[in-house]
Design an enzyme around this catalytic site. Structure first.
Site, mmCIF file in Angstrom:
data_model
loop_
_atom_site.group_PDB
_atom_site.id
_atom_site.type_symbol
_atom_site.label_atom_id
_atom_site.label_comp_id
_atom_site.label_asym_id
_atom_site.label_seq_id
_atom_site.Cartn_x
_atom_site.Cartn_y
_atom_site.Cartn_z
ATOM 1 N N PRO A 193 -81.081 10.801 27.059
ATOM 2 C CA PRO A 193 -81.393 10.972 25.914
ATOM 3 C C PRO A 193 -80.593 9.728 25.210
ATOM 4 O O PRO A 193 -79.300 9.684 25.443
ATOM 5 C CB PRO A 193 -80.747 12.263 25.281
ATOM 6 N N THR A 194 -81.160 8.960 24.356
ATOM 7 C CA THR A 194 -80.362 8.104 23.791
ATOM 8 C C THR A 194 -81.330 7.781 22.216
ATOM 9 O O THR A 194 -82.342 8.074 22.052
ATOM 10 C CB THR A 194 -80.648 6.671 24.435
ATOM 11 N N GLY A 195 -80.314 7.496 21.127
ATOM 12 C CA GLY A 195 -81.069 7.568 19.859
ATOM 13 C C GLY A 195 -81.543 6.181 19.259
ATOM 14 O O GLY A 195 -81.299 5.115 20.021
ATOM 15 N N SER A 209 -83.717 12.582 22.206
ATOM 16 C CA SER A 209 -82.277 12.817 21.742
ATOM 17 C C SER A 209 -82.622 13.547 20.257
ATOM 18 O O SER A 209 -83.360 13.416 19.582
ATOM 19 C CB SER A 209 -81.721 11.526 21.485
ATOM 20 N N GLN A 259 -82.685 17.010 23.954
ATOM 21 C CA GLN A 259 -81.154 16.999 23.863
ATOM 22 C C GLN A 259 -80.789 17.460 22.476
ATOM 23 O O GLN A 259 -80.958 17.053 21.459
ATOM 24 C CB GLN A 259 -80.892 15.700 24.121
ATOM 25 N N TYR A 271 -77.464 18.115 19.664
ATOM 26 C CA TYR A 271 -76.044 18.174 19.507
ATOM 27 C C TYR A 271 -75.976 19.387 18.402
ATOM 28 O O TYR A 271 -76.720 19.552 17.581
ATOM 29 C CB TYR A 271 -75.653 16.907 18.666
ATOM 30 N N THR A 329 -75.318 18.300 24.812
ATOM 31 C CA THR A 329 -74.400 17.208 25.186
ATOM 32 C C THR A 329 -72.978 17.909 24.744
ATOM 33 O O THR A 329 -72.865 18.405 23.297
ATOM 34 C CB THR A 329 -74.425 16.153 24.113
ATOM 35 N N ARG A 389 -66.415 2.995 18.974
ATOM 36 C CA ARG A 389 -67.293 1.611 19.486
ATOM 37 C C ARG A 389 -66.873 0.642 18.585
ATOM 38 O O ARG A 389 -67.397 0.572 17.359
ATOM 39 C CB ARG A 389 -68.567 1.901 19.658
ATOM 40 N N LYS A 445 -74.849 18.481 29.345
ATOM 41 C CA LYS A 445 -74.579 17.014 29.762
ATOM 42 C C LYS A 445 -73.295 16.541 29.532
ATOM 43 O O LYS A 445 -72.949 16.855 28.465
ATOM 44 C CB LYS A 445 -75.863 16.350 29.138
ATOM 45 N N HIS A 450 -71.313 9.740 29.280
ATOM 46 C CA HIS A 450 -72.059 8.964 27.995
ATOM 47 C C HIS A 450 -71.938 7.802 28.123
ATOM 48 O O HIS A 450 -71.904 7.134 26.937
ATOM 49 C CB HIS A 450 -71.077 9.618 26.834
ATOM 50 N N ARG A 475 -69.504 5.620 26.195
ATOM 51 C CA ARG A 475 -69.284 5.346 24.907
ATOM 52 C C ARG A 475 -68.270 6.404 24.159
ATOM 53 O O ARG A 475 -68.118 6.568 23.041
ATOM 54 C CB ARG A 475 -70.833 5.718 24.168
#
Lengths: 284, 284, 284, 284
Positions: free
Chosen positions: C77-79, C106, C128, C130, C156, C165, C226, C250, C253
């Site tokens: 999963p990535t946004g 995501s 995924q 949050y 997650t 970041r 995850k 992750h 990150r």
């Protein structure tokens, strides 16, 4: 240009010396792994510093084969000093005397042993020997060194053949015509001086431990063997009655792949047992 | 440009070869980890040099499967020599003979086996085989090699599929039209020669240890398996009666992530027990 | 520009994406030690390749929680996919279906779950999650995902707070005004969307293992956690009845200083005992 | 220029400070191996992060010698703050108070202890002491610090002589004429202030553990020894009744070759046994 550390002198030399001279001094054999590892191994050493000791009185004096030196660093034998400075090995001899330490003059000096001895009377000096196929040359040098007051005979053991220093080959390294290997003038016939100022293959690759007895028959000087890298050879040195060894990989200029001098894991017990025997570690 | 060491030849080749040819010769598979590790592993090797041995007589001769070579290095099979030199593998054969060592001619030569044999009569040569799906092609090559006096048959075991060499893909690598895989002319139908001069998927990925018996049925030549990287496979090689193995990761051109050839920790005991069995280590 | 390997896609993206988008995708937390170690750890893996196996029939299919995928790699999963491509996560869903593998969509998608589901009907997809402080938001998303045919719920666990970041801070990262977190439209009051498109501190840092029971009460989907990096947490996951874990840092990150995913020395026995439980390793 | 992390402040300082000031702050001794290793050792630390803990309430408060600080980082003693900022150590004192942590003011401050105390009334402060050959100077400073409300006395143990920081030598480092070591004004005769604002050799290299008793006779403040790097010295510290030690290699500015502070493998058991004894680790 402030001269603050050895690296500054190195940068100065690289900048001002002719490339052919700099390359000669900086050379390592083949891929220069051992030359580079010599430096890196020092950087990996870690100290365990202790605090709150009275260090108001510092004394770095020590003895080497019975002679006092002002600090535990000597000058290893290296050749061709006139490539760096017109005064050549005479300057080196004077500096060593001024600093109160031992200077090992090389067979391949561009000043004669007489000139070196006269430049710094009373200085503490050893003579470094390569054994040539023409043994008369070597015998004469040993006896001359003893007569001139040199106090030790250092036999280089790691150069039966000369290492392949790539830049020297690429540069076609030759001594400039106005420089001579003064100790070897007239020693060889013919005119070919293409191998670092000598006829090709003039060194004797058949030298063995038995030749220590031959050297012993020539001189009363203590004999030190330079180039030992294994426990086994250190033990052989003791068994053959030499007075000292110098742990050295020839500055990485001979066998590439030899271990760094300072990280060499040789067992030193044999080499340092006897009170009058020396043990040195050499960056060359 | 003085040619002092292998790196000099490499730099020369990179400078003067067409990019597509240089990239082909220099290629490793995928990220080139194994190709690069092949070099680095050599640099990590440290010697324990012994001193004061009589080295006036040096003899580097050795035997490989009973045949004397002048020094313990042979020429691994590599293809497409005309990419580097118009004379192609004929030059390589002559050089190997002149140096007194073994040349393993590749299936993928740009000269025919006849031309190679004729270029250096009496030279010590083995023939390297890839097994194709069309087994008749492979059988014919083996029998031709034996008839031409090649003295060993080297089966490459690590190329059931060709490794992904990224620059070759990027360059769209093709043999120039005037070059041919001479040993395979007429062997395949159709015109697609897009995979290194061959039709795609012409190699047989179903080859197993049993095919050693098939090879044995074709020839009296000793069989050597190239590409072994584990103790287990070395033992299988012995069990299947081959005469030698060549430890190799194909110069890092096949499986990226394979260990460096020289650091491979394979147990060699099985592979070297029998007097007449060979063990080589290969940089390709 | 030939696209031969992942690095080529990376270089392409760096060249053509706006800096703010590239920096977001490439980001690691703090000094990026963990992000970089994720890559380096792969390069240190060495294979022990076996030879002369019949590899003419290759089958990379495997099962993940009972569903077959065509090769053992899924899409983590990535946004914010619209930052890279106007079609956003719809493209990703189509690609995953075409490749026959699992796509984990995501929470922070720029397409809605309906759009994603409609873009690739019948594709194998997980959702995924949050968990937000506003639990109603999370409950609704889970139930919507199940209703839309998503086949797994991935929680997650490693983002109680967002990692720092640095380039995102320097760039003042914001979603462009024409992009929305479609799954969260209308979910929050006020207009501050400064933390990656959400109000600051909207995530719930008080989530614990007990919340697994809450999730279980919301859905019949298998639950996968995850972000597990220790044996202890893997055992807790089993004890709390989840169906799978994804080992992940992750993508480096979140916590800089976490171990590389692929070198993580976690004891996997607990996590893989039960036949129907999954174990994945994640590069994100 | 966004200030996102320490490296940003470092880059800012390097850009805007006069070279002589930057070099002074950034200096390590000799080859800077220890200075650089201080940073690298941090990067090698790997965490084992645990997941799904309730981290909604974070509390970083801790105690140091009985006094609460808001997070477990203090400000190590460093000199010459006016080189970076006209307000000098007064700013540092205010910042430390604002952040709720301990500031250790250096003997070599460019503000006086009175100015530092007045700048941040009620702040938690210790005083760092170098012992000079002129013991009256040191005694007066200790007593003044106690009178001004400093709550601890930090004896620096690793500077019997000043490390050789090459760039300082090359730059001929001198304090600008308008800056003074305010705590030492009038303490020395003559005008030579060439060694970091002091007469050469003004520090006392004969200090030993017995001087702890002398310090104890001067003050009721807890005594902390800074610069301990071995288990043996930590044990001696306990035996001499000090209240704390600071593990430090002086930021790599003193003995090059000392281990990284954070990787120092000293056995800490002795130094932390007693409840009221402190143990800190120092990046300076």
């Amino acid at each position: 240009m402030a001269m603050v550390c050895l690296l500054d002198f190195e940068a100065y030399a690289e900048k001002y010396l002719p490339k052919i001279a700099w390359d000669f001094f900086a050379a390592g054999a083949d891929e220069c792994s051992t030359r580079d590892e010599n430096i890196l191994a020092y950087k990996r050493i870690r100290f365990r510093p202790r605090m709150l000791r009275d260090v108001s009185m510092l004394d770095t004096r020590t003895k080497i084969l019975g002679t006092e030196i002002s600090f535990p660093v000597g000058i290893a034998p290296t050749g061709f000093h006139q490539l760096a400075c017109p005064d050549g090995e005479k300057s080196t001899a004077r500096a060593a005397k001024a600093m109160g330490t031992c200077y090992i003059a090389s067979t391949y000096s561009t000043c004669s042993l007489e000139e070196i001895a006269a430049a710094a009377p009373g200085g503490f000096r050893w003579f470094q020997l390569y054994i040539h196929r023409n043994r008369a040359v070597s015998r004469q040098l040993v006896q001359q060194a003893e007569a001139l007051g040199f106090q030790g005979l250092v036999l280089t053991a790691d150069l039966p053949y000369t290492g392949k220093r790539r830049n020297d080959v690429r540069n076609g390294f030759q001594l400039p015509p106005h420089m001579k290997l003064k100790n070897l003038e007239g020693a060889f016939e013919g005119n070919d001086r293409s191998e670092y100022g000598l006829p090709p293959n003039s060194l004797d690759p058949s030298v063995t431990w038995d030749d220590i007895y031959w050297l012993r028959s020539l001189t009363h000087l203590p004999i030190i063997i330079k180039g030992i890298l294994t426990k086994e050879d250190a033990e052989l040195a003791v068994r053959h009655g030499v007075q000292g060894i110098i742990v050295s990989n020839h500055g990485g200029r001979q066998l590439d792949g030899a271990p760094a001098t300072v990280s060499e894991k040789m067992d030193h017990s044999s080499g340092t047992k006897s009170g009058n025997r020396g043990y040195c570690q050499c960056s060359r």
